[in-house]
Design a protein around this motif. Structure first.
Motif, short mmCIF file in Angstrom:
data_model
loop_
_atom_site.label_atom_id
_atom_site.label_comp_id
_atom_site.label_asym_id
_atom_site.label_seq_id
_atom_site.Cartn_x
_atom_site.Cartn_y
_atom_site.Cartn_z
N GLY A 126 0.81 -1.21 0.00
CA GLY A 126 0.00 0.00 0.00
C GLY A 126 0.84 1.26 0.00
N GLN A 127 1.95 1.24 0.74
CA GLN A 127 2.85 2.40 0.74
C GLN A 127 3.37 2.69 -0.66
OE1 GLN A 127 6.40 2.13 3.26
NE2 GLN A 127 7.45 3.47 1.82
N LEU A 128 3.79 1.65 -1.37
CA LEU A 128 4.33 1.84 -2.71
C LEU A 128 3.29 2.43 -3.65
CD1 LEU A 128 6.38 -1.48 -3.13
CD2 LEU A 128 7.26 0.79 -2.56
N LEU A 129 2.07 1.90 -3.61
CA LEU A 129 1.02 2.42 -4.47
C LEU A 129 0.63 3.84 -4.07
CD1 LEU A 129 -1.19 -0.79 -4.66
CD2 LEU A 129 0.16 0.18 -6.52
N GLY A 130 0.63 4.11 -2.77
CA GLY A 130 0.32 5.46 -2.30
C GLY A 130 1.37 6.46 -2.71
N ASP A 131 2.64 6.06 -2.64
CA ASP A 131 3.72 6.94 -3.07
C ASP A 131 3.54 7.34 -4.54
OD1 ASP A 131 4.90 6.83 -0.59
OD2 ASP A 131 6.57 5.55 -1.20
N MET A 132 2.96 6.45 -5.34
CA MET A 132 2.78 6.74 -6.77
C MET A 132 1.48 7.47 -7.07
SD MET A 132 4.45 3.42 -8.71
CE MET A 132 3.82 2.14 -7.63
N GLY A 133 0.76 7.86 -6.01
CA GLY A 133 -0.40 8.73 -6.22
C GLY A 133 -1.75 8.12 -5.94
N ALA A 134 -1.83 6.82 -5.67
CA ALA A 134 -3.11 6.19 -5.39
C ALA A 134 -3.66 6.67 -4.04
CB ALA A 134 -2.98 4.67 -5.39
N GLU A 135 -4.98 6.69 -3.93
CA GLU A 135 -5.62 7.00 -2.65
C GLU A 135 -5.76 5.69 -1.87
OE1 GLU A 135 -9.83 8.67 -0.76
OE2 GLU A 135 -9.44 8.88 -2.91
N ILE A 136 -5.11 5.62 -0.72
CA ILE A 136 -5.08 4.38 0.06
C ILE A 136 -5.98 4.53 1.28
CG2 ILE A 136 -3.62 2.65 1.16
CD1 ILE A 136 -2.82 3.19 -1.72
N VAL A 137 -7.01 3.72 1.34
CA VAL A 137 -7.89 3.67 2.51
C VAL A 137 -7.51 2.42 3.29
CG1 VAL A 137 -10.23 3.31 3.32
CG2 VAL A 137 -9.77 4.99 1.53
N LYS A 138 -6.95 2.63 4.47
CA LYS A 138 -6.50 1.52 5.30
C LYS A 138 -7.56 1.17 6.33
CE LYS A 138 -2.83 -0.16 8.28
NZ LYS A 138 -2.78 -1.42 7.51
N LEU A 139 -8.02 -0.07 6.31
CA LEU A 139 -8.99 -0.54 7.29
C LEU A 139 -8.23 -1.07 8.51
CD1 LEU A 139 -11.56 -2.40 4.99
CD2 LEU A 139 -11.33 0.05 5.49
N GLU A 140 -8.50 -0.47 9.67
CA GLU A 140 -7.81 -0.87 10.90
C GLU A 140 -8.82 -1.34 11.95
OE1 GLU A 140 -4.18 1.31 12.21
OE2 GLU A 140 -5.23 3.00 11.29
#
Length: 388
Positions: free
Chosen positions: A29-43
């Motif tokens: 998720g970090q890698l995809l987020g770094d490239m601009g994706a919106e990351i919704v993390k379910l915790e």
């Protein structure tokens, strides 16, 4: 450099739901987020991802790196309500990441087949120890287990000691990186066909992929790689050598490069010596060549040796720790390290976004969420059109 977050990145507009925890799923998720994706993390409500407490020192900060560019949504995937919320988000997502034990999503009524039936464009990245199929699929597997099965641990360390490990969780991050690569390939496929798919990234296979010719050497000649400490058998000189005030890494195993090293040592005749003149000869006399070079480097400081290697154009370098990275002008010039604002720590310096793209560079657009579920209402409104 202070992270500004001005660049949207090449994956701007891609929505990702991250269900994983600890390292492999969140690093993907970090890698995809770094490239601009919106990351919704379910915790999990209350406790959150255990990574919030990982790191070293009296102020663990790994979470600040692995959770950057992410939005935290509190969601209990073990409950009917949480599963309903997850299905709603998956129906509007481009990519879903999970790194639970195989069968867990199915147990939680979140079978990827069902999620993809509701959203055929969905790409599901599944990272696990042994993969989603095969006789070992149901086994629990962490990164270290994947490193052992994939062959890494067998060759790390010294022959007279038990297998060693790297000081980082390389198995997890490799599997996450291959999961990310698979997601990008699946996005390209979807662009042409409109269909998503499953990306199955196994820890042991990610390690196996970087094991060079370990298996093929055994297949062809029966050769088994063993632990060889700081050297690779037959690759010489390429080692860490002692200086008066530290250690220094020199890699001069090419013929022309070795000739330049020999000249820098004041021993140009070594390049013509039959014991050292060719790659194969140097490999056969590796120990004595290393001893010869070490005797020379021990008379110099690291700075003196580095100056000689730069002048001779010999690949070589200092062995850095974090403090030395932060003080180095090359790191600064390339923005390899960035400083990110942080609500608790003030600022946190961390690695930047790699690789660097000339037209659509990635960026750190927002710091890691401090509180579990702090973005729940905003995400539900933006994604689902309703309040939390």
């Amino acid at each position: 450099m202070t992270a500004t977050g001005k660049s949207k990145g090449p994956l701007d507009g891609i929505r990702v739901v991250e269900m994983g925890q600890l390292i492999a799923g969140p690093f993907c998720g970090q890698l995809l987020g770094d490239m601009g994706a919106e990351i919704v993390k379910l915790e999990p409500p209350g406790t959150g991802d255990p990574m919030r407490h990982w790191g070293q020192g009296d102020k663990p900060s790994w979470w600040r790196v692995i959770a950057r560019n992410k939005y935290s949504v509190a969601c209990d995937l073990r409950s009917d309500e949480g599963q309903q919320l997850a299905r709603g988000l998956a129906a509007r997502a481009d990519i879903l990441i999970e790194n639970f034990k195989p069968g867990t999503l199915e147990k939680w009524n979140l079978d990827p087949a069902d999620l993809r039936a509701a959203n055929p464009r969905l790409i599901v990245v599944r990272v696990s120890g042994y993969g989603q199929t095969g006789p070992y699929a149901a086994r629990a597997g962490f990164g270290g287990i994947g490193e052992a099965m994939g062959g890494w641990r067998a060759i790390v360390g010294y022959p007279d000691r038990p297998p060693a490990r790297m000081g980082v969780s390389i198995g997890d991050t490799l599997a996450a990186t291959y999961g990310c690569m698979g997601a990008l390939a699946a996005l390209h496929h979807r662009e042409r066909t409109g269909e998503g798919q499953i990306v199955d990234s196994a820890l042991y296979e990610a390690v196996l992929q970087v094991m060079e010719s370990t298996v093929s050497d055994y297949s062809v000649s029966g050769t088994r790689r063993r632990r060889t400490g700081s050297t690779l058998p037959g690759i010489a000189p390429s080692n860490v050598y002692p200086c008066r005030d530290g250690e220094y890494l020199i890699g001069a195993n090419g013929d022309a490069i070795f000739a330049r090293l020999a000249a820098a040592m004041g021993r140009p005749e070594l390049a013509a010596d039959p014991r050292y003149a060719t790659h194969l000869a140097r490999g056969a006399h590796q120990e004595e060549l290393d001893a010869l070079i070490a005797a020379w480097t021990a008379t110099l400081t690291v700075a003196e040796l580095e100056a000689k290697m730069i002048e001779a154009s010999v690949p070589a370098g200092r062995i850095y720790d974090a403090g030395e990275m932060m003080a180095d002008p090359h790191f600064a010039a390339r923005e390899a390290l960035v400083t990110v604002p942080d609500a608790e720590f003030g600022t946190v310096t961390m690695q930047g976004v790699f690789p660097k793209l000339s037209a659509t560079p990635g960026s750190i657009r927002r710091p890691a969420p401090v509180a579990v579920g702090q973005d729940t209402d905003a995400v539900l409104e933006r994604w689902l059109g309703r309040e939390g």
